[in-house]
Every structure is written in structure tokens, then in C-alpha cells.
Enzyme design. Structure first.
Site, PDB file in Angstrom:
ATOM      1  N   ASN A   8     137.895  65.626  21.852  1.00 49.71           N
ATOM      2  CA  ASN A   8     137.763  66.472  23.039  1.00 49.71           C
ATOM      3  C   ASN A   8     137.281  65.606  24.209  1.00 49.71           C
ATOM      4  OD1 ASN A   8     136.462  68.100  25.039  1.00 49.71           O
ATOM      5  ND2 ASN A   8     136.584  69.829  23.636  1.00 49.71           N
ATOM      6  N   HIS A  11     134.287  65.911  28.530  1.00 47.51           N
ATOM      7  CA  HIS A  11     133.119  65.285  29.156  1.00 47.51           C
ATOM      8  C   HIS A  11     133.484  64.074  30.009  1.00 47.51           C
ATOM      9  CE1 HIS A  11     130.462  68.095  27.507  1.00 47.51           C
ATOM     10  NE2 HIS A  11     130.369  67.605  26.293  1.00 47.51           N
ATOM     11  N   HIS A  51     139.823  71.452  27.407  1.00 47.46           N
ATOM     12  CA  HIS A  51     139.547  72.852  27.735  1.00 47.46           C
ATOM     13  C   HIS A  51     139.742  73.059  29.233  1.00 47.46           C
ATOM     14  CE1 HIS A  51     136.399  76.367  27.304  1.00 47.46           C
ATOM     15  NE2 HIS A  51     137.521  76.759  27.866  1.00 47.46           N
ATOM     16  N   ARG A  53     139.069  75.333  31.889  1.00 52.94           N
ATOM     17  CA  ARG A  53     138.246  76.526  32.131  1.00 52.94           C
ATOM     18  C   ARG A  53     138.696  77.212  33.415  1.00 52.94           C
ATOM     19  NH1 ARG A  53     133.151  76.183  28.949  1.00 52.94           N
ATOM     20  NH2 ARG A  53     132.657  78.085  30.072  1.00 52.94           N
ATOM     21  N   ARG A  57     135.761  73.413  35.986  1.00 56.65           N
ATOM     22  CA  ARG A  57     134.559  72.597  36.219  1.00 56.65           C
ATOM     23  C   ARG A  57     134.696  71.168  35.697  1.00 56.65           C
ATOM     24  NH1 ARG A  57     130.352  75.508  32.149  1.00 56.65           N
ATOM     25  NH2 ARG A  57     131.071  77.255  33.376  1.00 56.65           N
ATOM     26  N   GLU A  78     142.438  74.112  24.848  1.00 56.44           N
ATOM     27  CA  GLU A  78     141.431  75.170  24.667  1.00 56.44           C
ATOM     28  C   GLU A  78     141.484  76.062  25.884  1.00 56.44           C
ATOM     29  OE1 GLU A  78     137.338  74.243  24.021  1.00 56.44           O
ATOM     30  OE2 GLU A  78     137.876  72.772  22.504  1.00 56.44           O
ATOM     31  N   THR A 109     130.971  76.105  25.454  1.00 53.57           N
ATOM     32  CA  THR A 109     131.291  77.324  24.711  1.00 53.57           C
ATOM     33  C   THR A 109     130.153  77.674  23.763  1.00 53.57           C
ATOM     34  OG1 THR A 109     133.559  76.551  24.801  1.00 53.57           O
ATOM     35  CG2 THR A 109     133.130  78.431  23.399  1.00 53.57           C
ATOM     36  N   GLU A 159     139.336  77.936  13.972  1.00 52.35           N
ATOM     37  CA  GLU A 159     138.405  76.816  14.112  1.00 52.35           C
ATOM     38  C   GLU A 159     137.013  77.403  13.918  1.00 52.35           C
ATOM     39  OE1 GLU A 159     138.973  73.927  17.244  1.00 52.35           O
ATOM     40  OE2 GLU A 159     136.808  73.643  17.436  1.00 52.35           O
ATOM     41  N   HIS A 198     132.345  71.787  17.147  1.00 48.95           N
ATOM     42  CA  HIS A 198     131.188  72.048  18.012  1.00 48.95           C
ATOM     43  C   HIS A 198     129.919  71.446  17.400  1.00 48.95           C
ATOM     44  CE1 HIS A 198     129.920  74.125  21.724  1.00 48.95           C
ATOM     45  NE2 HIS A 198     128.737  73.860  21.206  1.00 48.95           N
TER      46      HIS A 198
HETATM   47  N1  PXP Z   1     135.834  73.065  19.641  1.00 51.84           N
HETATM   48  C1  PXP Z   1     135.683  74.002  20.603  1.00 51.84           C
HETATM   49  C2  PXP Z   1     136.476  75.258  20.485  1.00 51.84           C
HETATM   50  C3  PXP Z   1     134.832  73.781  21.700  1.00 51.84           C
HETATM   51  O1  PXP Z   1     134.706  74.714  22.653  1.00 51.84           O
HETATM   52  C4  PXP Z   1     134.131  72.556  21.783  1.00 51.84           C
HETATM   53  C5  PXP Z   1     133.239  72.293  22.935  1.00 51.84           C
HETATM   54  O2  PXP Z   1     133.940  72.197  24.094  1.00 51.84           O
HETATM   55  C6  PXP Z   1     134.348  71.600  20.777  1.00 51.84           C
HETATM   56  C7  PXP Z   1     135.184  71.894  19.698  1.00 51.84           C
HETATM   57  C8  PXP Z   1     133.693  70.266  20.802  1.00 51.84           C
HETATM   58  O3  PXP Z   1     132.329  70.400  20.705  1.00 51.84           O
HETATM   59  P1  PXP Z   1     131.392  69.154  20.957  1.00 51.84           P
HETATM   60  O4  PXP Z   1     131.632  68.709  22.354  1.00 51.84           O
HETATM   61  O5  PXP Z   1     130.027  69.691  20.714  1.00 51.84           O
HETATM   62  O6  PXP Z   1     131.799  68.099  19.961  1.00 51.84           O
END
Ligand code: PXP
Length: 256
Positions: A8, A11, A51, A53, A57, A78, A109, A159, A198
């Protein structure tokens, strides 16, 4: 099949927006989420997750288009289940879409989708996306009622939200693992592909490995944090080096 990693990259976009939100087309804009995705792929990531959004953001529309055009691995979009996002997904046609609840105030999330109480909204959304060739995943808490509802709606995947597991210690963590095990077992029995994500880190993954039937992990925060010190390629490689020790053989869900 071995456990797959979706990286992901939200960030990376968060960092870019911290400086360049008001001047997205300036030539000096950095860092690039696309470049991050390519680095993750070079390290062996099996997919890229981003993601989009409603408030844009971090990831913005142009990022999604660039990722779709340039990455070699499947793009997992996402998204909230809104008409705007469905329209974007139908145009972009990512390999998969993970439907998540979205609240404006949350930093990331926070909880899983309440599938059972939102069947009327989620059902048509899942149907439209899957008819266009995008496999749908529902981001849910490890709750048997939600797993059943996901299967009833015809989603290809779930998930499992591992945030509670990641934030719990001692007996609470043991209880969270038990919930994840039961949810994964039911998901598998109902023919769903079972993924998780997550709050996962190189340190907590060995405990998560008690959960059977997992096929894909989506991990962002910990990999990008580690990348600050060792670079993204090395951070992804470190995560993959832990993931090869997943002891269960994973079989794809038998639907879609
Ligand atoms: N899966 C989903 C559905 C999420 O919303 C997130 C966070 O954006 C992640 C995975 C990844 O989580 P993390 O950034 O804590 O590894």
C-alpha cells in the site's frame, strides 16, 4: 501457492501532499507514488494497493491512472462504495477493488465494513464492479456475520481487518487471533478468497501466521516507515522474507 504481498503506497502520497498539495504540477514534486510502486515491484511485491479517498488527502486521480498504466502487477483500488468511486473504478478497471468504510475525520481506515446492515448498497456495487472484470474484496472485521454477508453478496474476496490484532497484546491478542482463525475458516468454507491487512509488521506477522487460508496481505504503514531508514526496496524485501514462512498452503477461493 505462497502468501502474496500487496504494498500500500498511500503514505508515499501523504508525504508528497504534505509539501505539494497546492502545486501538484510543479516540476519538483516528490516523492512519486508510481516510482514507489515500481520499487516495490522490483523487490518482489505481488501487487500494489492505493486508496483513493473522497477528499483526495493522499492518492489523487492522476496517481490511479498512472499506476494502472505503468505497473506490471495487479492494481488493487481501495475505495468507498460511492457513485463517484464506482464510476472511477469502471473507467480505470483495476484488477481488484477493496471496498472500505470511509469517514472524513479518521486518519486511516478505522473499522471494517458493516456488510450485513448495508446489503442494499453494497450488493449492486459489487455486481457492477465484478461485471466489469474487477474482483471485489470487502474489508471486514473478523466477525462471522460479516463473512456470511460477504459471501451472500457474491464478493470474490474478503480482507480481514487486523487492526485490533495489531493493537492488542497478551490475552487480548490471543482472543483476536482466535477471531481471525474462525473468520478465515468460514471464509474459505464459503468459497471466498481470504486476505488480511492493517497494522501488520515484520514483528507481528509470525503471530498472524496461526491464521489459515490467507492468500494476500496488504501492508503499507510499516513498510513505508522502514523505508525511511533502509529504502523501499529493502523494506519490501524484508517483509517478503518474513512472509515466506507462512506455514499454510493457500488455495484460491473457488468463486470468480
Ligand atoms: N488494507 C486496508 C483495507 C486498509 O485500509 C489499509 C490502510 O490504508 C491497509 C490494508 C494497510 O494498513 P497499514 O498501512 O496499517 O499497513
Amino acid at each position: 501457492m505462497s502468501l502474496r504481498l500487496g504494498v500500500n503506497i498511500d503514505h508515499v502520497a501523504t508525504l508528497r501532499q504534505a509539501r505539494y498539495r497546492e502545486m501538484p504540477d510543479a516540476p519538483q514534486v516528490e516523492p512519486s507514488p508510481l516510482e514507489a510502486a515500481l520499487e516495490a515491484e522490483a523487490a518482489g511485491a505481488h501487487g500494489i494497493t492505493a486508496h483513493l479517498r473522497a477528499d483526495r488527502r493522499h492518492i489523487v486521480d492522476a496517481d490511479i491512472q498512472r499506476l494502472r498504466a505503468e505497473i506490471a502487477t495487479p492494481l488493487n483500488l481501495e475505495m468507498g462504495c460511492t457513485e463517484e468511486m464506482i464510476g472511477i473504478a469502471l473507467r480505470v478497471r483495476p484488477a481488484s477493488a477493496c471496498l472500505v468504510p470511509e469517514h472524513r475525520q479518521e486518519v486511516t481506515t478505522e473499522g471494517g465494513l458493516a456488510v450485513a446492515s448495508q446489503k442494499g448498497t453494497l450488493g449492486p456495487c459489487i455486481e457492477r464492479l465484478q461485471a466489469a472484470g474487477t474482483r471485489v474484496s470487502l474489508f471486514i472485521d473478523p466477525d462471522l456475520e460479516q463473512v456470511r454477508a460477504a459471501a451472500e453478496l457474491g464478493a470474490a474476496m474478503i480482507e480481514l481487518h487486523t487492526g485490533a490484532f495489531a493493537n492488542a497484546f497478551g490475552a487480548e491478542r490471543t482472543a483476536e487471533i482466535a477471531r481471525l482463525v474462525e473468520a478465515a475458516q468460514l471464509g474459505q468454507q464459503l468459497g471466498l478468497q481470504v486476505n488480511a491487512g492493517h497494522g501488520l509488521t515484520c514483528r507481528n506477522l509470525p503471530e498472524l501466521f496461526a491464521v489459515p487460508h490467507l492468500q494476500e496481505l496488504n501492508i503499507g504503514h510499516s513498510i513505508v516507515s522502514r523505508a525511511v531508514f533502509v529504502g523501499l526496496r529493502a523494506a519490501v524485501a524484508e517483509m517478503l522474507a518474513v512472509m515466506v514462512h507462512y506455514p499454510h498452503v493457500s488455495h484460491p477461493g473457488n468463486r470468480h
